[in-house]
Design a protein around this motif. Structure first.
Motif, short mmCIF file in Angstrom:
data_model
loop_
_atom_site.label_atom_id
_atom_site.label_comp_id
_atom_site.label_asym_id
_atom_site.label_seq_id
_atom_site.Cartn_x
_atom_site.Cartn_y
_atom_site.Cartn_z
N ILE A 1 0.88 -1.16 0.03
CA ILE A 1 0.06 0.08 0.01
C ILE A 1 0.90 1.09 0.01
O ILE A 1 1.82 1.42 0.85
CB ILE A 1 -1.13 -0.11 1.23
CG1 ILE A 1 -1.84 -1.05 1.31
CG2 ILE A 1 -1.86 1.18 1.28
CD1 ILE A 1 -2.48 -1.39 2.69
N GLY B 1 1.61 5.28 0.17
CA GLY B 1 1.05 6.51 0.82
C GLY B 1 1.19 7.70 -0.14
O GLY B 1 2.48 8.19 -0.68
N LEU C 1 1.78 8.48 8.15
CA LEU C 1 1.58 7.39 7.36
C LEU C 1 2.69 6.36 7.43
O LEU C 1 2.52 5.27 7.11
CB LEU C 1 1.79 8.01 5.41
CG LEU C 1 0.56 8.75 5.27
CD1 LEU C 1 0.76 9.74 3.77
CD2 LEU C 1 -0.91 8.09 5.15
N GLU D 1 1.76 4.42 10.39
CA GLU D 1 0.57 3.42 10.05
C GLU D 1 0.95 2.43 8.93
O GLU D 1 0.19 1.29 8.67
CB GLU D 1 -0.42 4.24 9.56
CG GLU D 1 -1.16 5.21 10.46
CD GLU D 1 -1.79 4.31 11.67
OE1 GLU D 1 -2.32 3.30 11.23
OE2 GLU D 1 -1.75 5.02 12.60
N LEU E 1 2.52 2.54 6.02
CA LEU E 1 2.57 2.41 4.48
C LEU E 1 3.89 2.27 4.05
O LEU E 1 4.90 2.64 4.58
CB LEU E 1 2.21 4.02 3.82
CG LEU E 1 0.70 4.24 3.69
CD1 LEU E 1 0.08 3.38 2.74
CD2 LEU E 1 -0.05 4.07 5.33
N SER F 1 -3.30 4.33 -1.96
CA SER F 1 -4.61 4.56 -1.23
C SER F 1 -4.69 6.00 -0.78
O SER F 1 -3.78 6.25 0.03
CB SER F 1 -4.40 3.55 0.08
OG SER F 1 -5.54 3.75 0.93
N SER G 1 -5.95 5.90 3.12
CA SER G 1 -5.00 5.68 4.16
C SER G 1 -4.64 7.03 4.79
O SER G 1 -3.89 6.77 5.81
CB SER G 1 -3.57 4.85 3.52
OG SER G 1 -3.26 5.84 2.57
N PRO H 1 -6.20 4.80 7.69
CA PRO H 1 -5.31 3.80 7.17
C PRO H 1 -5.38 2.25 7.68
O PRO H 1 -5.13 1.35 7.01
CB PRO H 1 -3.82 4.50 7.69
CG PRO H 1 -4.30 5.10 8.96
CD PRO H 1 -5.59 5.84 8.29
N HIS H 2 -6.25 2.15 8.77
CA HIS H 2 -6.60 0.83 9.44
C HIS H 2 -7.47 0.12 8.61
O HIS H 2 -7.46 -1.18 8.35
CB HIS H 2 -7.00 1.03 10.61
CG HIS H 2 -8.25 1.56 10.76
ND1 HIS H 2 -8.74 2.77 10.73
CD2 HIS H 2 -9.41 1.10 11.29
CE1 HIS H 2 -10.12 3.04 10.90
NE2 HIS H 2 -10.45 1.51 11.56
N SER I 1 -7.63 0.47 5.21
CA SER I 1 -6.74 0.06 3.96
C SER I 1 -6.02 -1.23 4.23
O SER I 1 -6.03 -2.21 3.51
CB SER I 1 -5.74 1.11 3.53
OG SER I 1 -6.33 2.42 3.10
N ALA I 2 -5.34 -1.26 5.66
CA ALA I 2 -4.55 -2.41 6.09
C ALA I 2 -5.43 -3.68 6.04
O ALA I 2 -5.03 -4.74 5.83
CB ALA I 2 -3.76 -2.16 7.24
#
Length: 307
Positions: free
Chosen positions: A10, A12, A36, A39, A41, A208, A211, A215-216, A218-219
């Protein structure tokens, strides 16, 4: 010779924060990048589409790249956006090399809808201008055929192809013909919507937008997709991703301004100010986004780790 690699997973794409007078808030940009990275990325791409590449000066571009290099500091790769006017694109590539970026994403030329030989000349000129890694972005005025992409693959600097068109016959043909020579990146609007289809043809990486503020999600989405947990994928589509996508489609420019609105909603240090011709998010759409984000945190909470 060491094999060049492109970021995977993913990606950022931070926004370019601005105050009410339209001045860039570099401190907020730095905090966005740090967020980011924290998190998870896998790479940071500054001054690209989400970063309002179209509206920043060369002086501002240099300042943005400098912050990006300082904040990533080798933790993750730092890529920049280059494109538009060919002279400006080469200058941006040289600034990126000078300041220590790992590579750049080549955005489309402005106004002109080029022939394939013209497009090849445009892209190859930028790719050859430095030794940095390059990723070509297929969208708008930059739509390649297979022969053009094959020619570009002759340059070792080219490490990735990002698709923002969604012609599935073509992207399948590209991936089949060129294979693992390039990293295949899904760059479609709100890429989580189409990622299940892209993953099946070899696209293991995507950019993304959400994100930047959730972002959680996306993850969790990507983890579920990679593990074949389609029940979770469909649930996230239904509850969060598709509702956001529906708002995004309401107005041109929301690809940028909706991100800033989401960041503001979750309390990140970014105002909703954007530069013309992009317009800010309308109040009713802002309220709708608040409701979706509330659902995202309630139904799919952030996973906590116990030390």
């Amino acid at each position: 010779m060491m094999k060049r690699t492109s970021p995977q997973g993913i990606l950022g794409f931070p926004v370019t924060p601005m105050d009410a007078e339209g001045n860039i808030d570099l401190e907020a940009l730095g905090e966005n990048i740090e967020f980011l990275i924290k998190e998870g990325l896998s790479a940071i791409f500054v001054a690209c589409g989400a970063g309002e590449f179209h509206a920043i000066s060369t002086e501002e571009y240099r300042a943005i790249v400098k912050v990006g290099v300082e904040k990533t500091n080798g933790k993750v790769p730092l890529y920049t956006g280059v494109g538009g006017n060919i002279k400006h694109a080469v200058e941006q590539a040289e600034i990126s090399a000078e300041l220590g970026a790992e590579g750049y994403l080549i955005l489309p030329p402005y106004l002109i809808d080029p022939s394939q030989d013209g497009l090849n000349h445009y892209l190859s000129t930028i790719i050859r201008s430095t030794s940095l890694n390059a990723i070509v972005y297929q969208r708008d005025n930059c739509v390649m055929d297979l022969e053009t992409l094959r020619k570009l693959c002759e340059y070792e600097q080219l490490v990735g192809f990002k698709d923002g068109i969604g012609n599935m016959e073509q992207v399948i043909e590209f991936a089949n013909a060129i294979g693992d020579r390039l990293e295949w990146i899904n760059g479609m609007p709100l890429a989580e919507v189409t990622m299940p289809a892209y993953l099946n043809i070899g696209y293991k990486t995507y950019s993304s937008a959400i994100s930047n503020y959730i972002p959680h999600i996306s993850a969790q989405f990507f983890e579920a997709l990679l593990n074949g947990n389609m029940e979770k994928v469909y649930a996230l589509h239904k509850d969060v991703i598709l509702p956001i996508h529906r708002i995004r489609r309401q107005k041109k420019g929301y690809a940028v301004s909706l991100i800033k609105a989401g960041m503001r909603i979750v309390g990140l240090p970014v105002e909703t100010n954007v530069r013309a011709p992009i317009a800010p998010v309308e109040p009713n759409h802002y309220e709708s986004l608040e409701g979706i984000i509330e659902t995202a945190f309630k139904k799919y909470p952030v996973k906590t780790t116990v030390n």
